[in-house]
Design a protein around this motif. Structure first.
Motif, short mmCIF file in Angstrom:
data_model
loop_
_atom_site.label_atom_id
_atom_site.label_comp_id
_atom_site.label_asym_id
_atom_site.label_seq_id
_atom_site.Cartn_x
_atom_site.Cartn_y
_atom_site.Cartn_z
N ILE B 11 -0.85 76.25 -2.35
CA ILE B 11 -1.87 76.42 -3.39
C ILE B 11 -2.44 77.84 -3.37
O ILE B 11 -3.37 78.15 -4.10
CB ILE B 11 -3.00 75.37 -3.28
CG1 ILE B 11 -3.69 75.45 -1.90
CG2 ILE B 11 -2.46 73.97 -3.52
CD1 ILE B 11 -4.99 74.63 -1.85
N GLY B 12 -1.85 78.69 -2.55
CA GLY B 12 -2.26 80.09 -2.54
C GLY B 12 -1.35 80.91 -1.66
O GLY B 12 -0.86 80.41 -0.64
N ASN B 13 -1.06 82.13 -2.09
CA ASN B 13 -0.30 83.06 -1.25
C ASN B 13 -0.91 84.43 -1.44
O ASN B 13 -0.68 85.11 -2.43
CB ASN B 13 1.18 83.06 -1.64
CG ASN B 13 2.00 84.02 -0.77
OD1 ASN B 13 1.45 84.73 0.08
ND2 ASN B 13 3.29 84.05 -0.98
N LYS B 14 -1.75 84.82 -0.47
CA LYS B 14 -2.48 86.07 -0.59
C LYS B 14 -1.85 87.13 0.31
O LYS B 14 -1.81 86.96 1.54
CB LYS B 14 -3.93 85.83 -0.18
CG LYS B 14 -4.84 87.03 -0.31
CD LYS B 14 -6.25 86.65 0.08
CE LYS B 14 -7.17 87.85 0.05
NZ LYS B 14 -8.49 87.52 0.59
N LEU B 23 -0.76 81.87 3.56
CA LEU B 23 -0.39 80.75 2.70
C LEU B 23 -1.47 79.68 2.83
O LEU B 23 -1.88 79.34 3.94
CB LEU B 23 0.94 80.14 3.11
CG LEU B 23 2.22 80.94 2.85
CD1 LEU B 23 3.43 80.14 3.34
CD2 LEU B 23 2.37 81.26 1.36
N GLU B 24 -1.92 79.19 1.68
CA GLU B 24 -2.84 78.05 1.71
C GLU B 24 -2.07 76.82 1.30
O GLU B 24 -1.32 76.82 0.32
CB GLU B 24 -4.03 78.29 0.77
CG GLU B 24 -5.10 77.22 0.95
CD GLU B 24 -6.42 77.54 0.25
OE1 GLU B 24 -7.40 76.86 0.57
OE2 GLU B 24 -6.45 78.44 -0.61
N SER B 26 -1.86 72.42 0.87
CA SER B 26 -2.59 71.17 0.68
C SER B 26 -1.59 70.05 0.48
O SER B 26 -0.46 70.29 0.03
CB SER B 26 -3.51 71.28 -0.54
OG SER B 26 -4.23 70.09 -0.69
N LYS B 65 -11.86 70.86 0.88
CA LYS B 65 -10.80 71.12 -0.10
C LYS B 65 -9.50 70.41 0.29
O LYS B 65 -8.50 70.47 -0.44
CB LYS B 65 -10.59 72.63 -0.13
CG LYS B 65 -9.94 73.21 -1.34
CD LYS B 65 -10.00 74.73 -1.21
CE LYS B 65 -9.03 75.44 -2.13
NZ LYS B 65 -8.97 76.88 -1.86
N LYS B 69 -4.99 77.08 6.00
CA LYS B 69 -4.26 78.33 5.81
C LYS B 69 -3.46 78.69 7.04
O LYS B 69 -3.88 78.41 8.17
CB LYS B 69 -5.26 79.47 5.52
CG LYS B 69 -5.96 79.35 4.18
CD LYS B 69 -7.00 80.45 4.03
CE LYS B 69 -7.73 80.32 2.70
NZ LYS B 69 -8.88 81.25 2.63
N ASN B 87 2.42 79.40 -5.86
CA ASN B 87 1.69 78.15 -6.08
C ASN B 87 2.60 77.05 -6.60
O ASN B 87 3.40 77.28 -7.50
CB ASN B 87 0.54 78.37 -7.08
CG ASN B 87 -0.60 79.13 -6.43
OD1 ASN B 87 -0.56 79.44 -5.25
ND2 ASN B 87 -1.62 79.44 -7.23
#
Lengths: 305, 255
Positions: B11-14, B23-24, B26, B65, B69, B87
């Motif tokens: 749900i995230g790659n920053k 990497l986030e 879920s 949430k 991460k 994502n």
């Protein structure tokens, strides 16, 4: 219902999927992921007479479609096993096979005598093919005279089922299968790892502390399959196929080539549920193909039909 | 906490800099109660060059949430492939694995020391310590300014001290030469980073009689204690980093 069972002499296995020694610990490591009683059998981590610390780190290197290991039979020895591990594996609800290793023939004999008394261990896998120990191991499995001798001596003291695990690091593996069959082995399992090596180019050092190690994983599968096919056509005792089996389809290749059963090894590192998934896949395949007994597909490619 | 194998959704790659990203993840099920120091075995893509899973520390957890991460440094083919995830992509994990950092005793002065990507498990550890009433100091070392990764987050859990090898930020030098080590007294140090850094901190701690735990990052195949590849030489013999660690008291290591 299809019959998935197979036998080594009078020892019955509920299905042909076993786990390979050194890849499944003592079984309990996988408790969170699967029900071990579903499996045909578990071959425990290799045991030696005395405790062994194994080789120095690094003992593992990833290679294309596989891995090298040089664990070197780290284990706590037979005394510890009897006291602390044996009581735990008693009630697994599947066949528990001990894999035994030694530096000298006397080690194998002493181990076999001890294990012969363990009521709930119906078979041993005689490991004469470990490439990662300085003495013994593969030395027994790559010399026909030694292979014959160690099998004969163990056979003389061990009354239950004797499986001999063969090394692929020989010119003709069939010769070894024949020799151990002659000496009274009830089954052969193959292949153990292929001797290999890897160099770390960044550090300009061998990737393993031992320089060489044993290659496993899908990279070895075609070699393993060829050897299993050769051996299955040369001996009368059941052959257990091992080598890079990742999926039920891989397992079926071995069965169709003549293996009565398979051992799932390195796959358990990547997916701890591999063994049960492979078993389910085999069962579905048998049903879909319209067979009722797994024996109908064992060695299928070798029949004139 | 039972280990599980599960498909999780990215749900995230920053991307933090050229070689680090977060990497986030879920899932559909409730995430487990992680302990600080634990890790996950991440399946890359099963291609011939990334055959084995990659052990990666749990970096941060957001129970509200239902997400967590992982902080990853690009080191080879596997981590390179992971860096390209977006994502909605699915990642297969075996987790939570390993032991954890121990909780300090009351009134202990705690220091977290991290180097480079080794700061990964320290954020979650810091939050955990804070939630348990501790106010740790945090000493982070990097090669240079460009290597500094999301340290703002660490300010929320304690006092942050920085060193860079080229002096482009914080004090110039290594973590072991930072003035905070002489200015303040600590009872307990938690450390994760390059091998040489952890060894230096271990030596410092032993010398000063400070309790010190390090998180090791050994090569691993299974992550669950079956293959015995990730061993470390300890006073109790060879132990598996994956189940007996990754966190070890330095007094138990033969360093």
């Amino acid at each position: 219902m299809v019959n998935l069972g197979f036998s080594i002499g009078d020892l019955h296995f509920k299905n042909p999927v076993l786990t390979a020694s050194g890849t499944f610990g003592y079984g309990s490591e996988f408790d969170d992921f699967l029900d071990v009683s579903k499996l045909g059998g578990i071959v425990l981590k290799g045991t030696t007479l005395e405790p062994r610390e194994g080789n120095l780190y690094p003992r593992m290197a990833e290679t294309p479609s596989g891995m090298l290991n040089a664990v070197g039979l780290q284990n706590k020895g037979i005394d510890y096993f009897e006291k602390f591990i044996y009581p735990r594996v008693l009630n697994y609800g599947t066949n528990i096979i001990m894999n035994i290793n030694g530096s000298y023939i006397e080690d194998y004999i002493a181990l076999a005598e001890r294990i012969n008394k363990l009521e709930r261990i119906p078979a041993i896998e005689l490991n004469i093919s470990c490439p990662n120990v300085k003495m013994g191991g593969m030395a027994f499995g790559t010399n026909l005279t030694s292979a014959r001798e160690v099998t004969r001596e163990v056979r003389a003291v061990y009354s239950k089922k004797l499986i001999v695990k063969l090394s692929p690091n020989v010119t003709n593996i069939v010769d070894f299968a024949r020799v151990v069959e002659e000496e009274g082995a009830d089954s052969v399992s193959l292949i153990n790892t292929l001797l290999g090596m890897s160099v770390d180019v960044t550090n300009m050092r061998p990737a393993l502390s031992t320089i060489t190690g044993g290659l496993s994983g899908p990279a070895v599968k075609p070699v393993a399959l060829r050897m299993v096919w050769q051996v299955a056509n040369a001996v009368r005792i059941p052959v257990i196929g091992i080598g890079g089996i990742m999926s039920f389809s891989d397992a079926l290749e071995f069965l169709l080539a003549g293996a009565s059963a398979v051992q799932v090894g390195t796959a358990s590192f990547i997916d701890p549920q591999s063994s049960v998934k492979i078993l389910e896949g085999i069962e579905n395949y048998i049903i879909k193909k319209g067979f009722s007994d797994i024996k109908e597909i064992v060695g299928y490619i070798n029949r004139s039909n | 906490m039972a280990k599980r194998i599960e498909d999780l959704k990215v749900i995230g790659n920053k991307h933090l800099n050229n070689d680090s990203f977060i990497l986030e993840l879920s899932g559909n099920t409730k995430i487990p109660d992680f302990k600080p120091g634990q890790f996950a075995q991440v399946r890359v893509d099963g291609s011939p060059d990334t055959f084995l899973r990659r052990p990666i520390s749990i970096h941060d957890v957001d129970y509200g949430k239902n997400a967590f991460k992982i902080l990853i440094q690009i080191a080879g083919m596997g981590t390179k492939t992971l860096s390209k995830l977006g994502n909605g992509d699915i990642l297969n994990l075996i987790y939570p694995l390993g032991n954890s950092f121990s909780l300090p005793s009351l009134n202990e002065q705690v220091l977290l020391v991290g180097g480079g990507c080794g700061i990964a498990p320290l954020l979650f550890l810091g939050r955990y310590l804070k939630a348990n009433g501790f106010l740790p100091d945090i000493l982070l070392g990097f090669r240079n300014n460009a290597r500094i990764i999301e340290f703002e987050e660490y300010h929320t859990i304690g006092n942050v001290f920085i060193t860079t090898e080229d002096g482009s930020m914080g004090e110039k030098g290594y973590v072991t030469s930072h003035t905070v080590l002489t200015a303040r007294q600590y009872n307990r140090i938690y450390c994760c980073g390059p091998y040489t850094m952890m060894k230096a901190i271990a030596a410092y701690s032993k010398n000063k009689n400070i309790i010190c735990e390090v998180s090791l990052e050994n090569l691993m195949a299974c992550g669950i204690g079956a293959c015995m590849c990730c061993i470390v030489d300890t006073v109790k013999g060879n132990l598996c980093t994956c189940i007996d660690g990754p966190v070890f008291n330095v007094n138990d290591l033969k360093w």
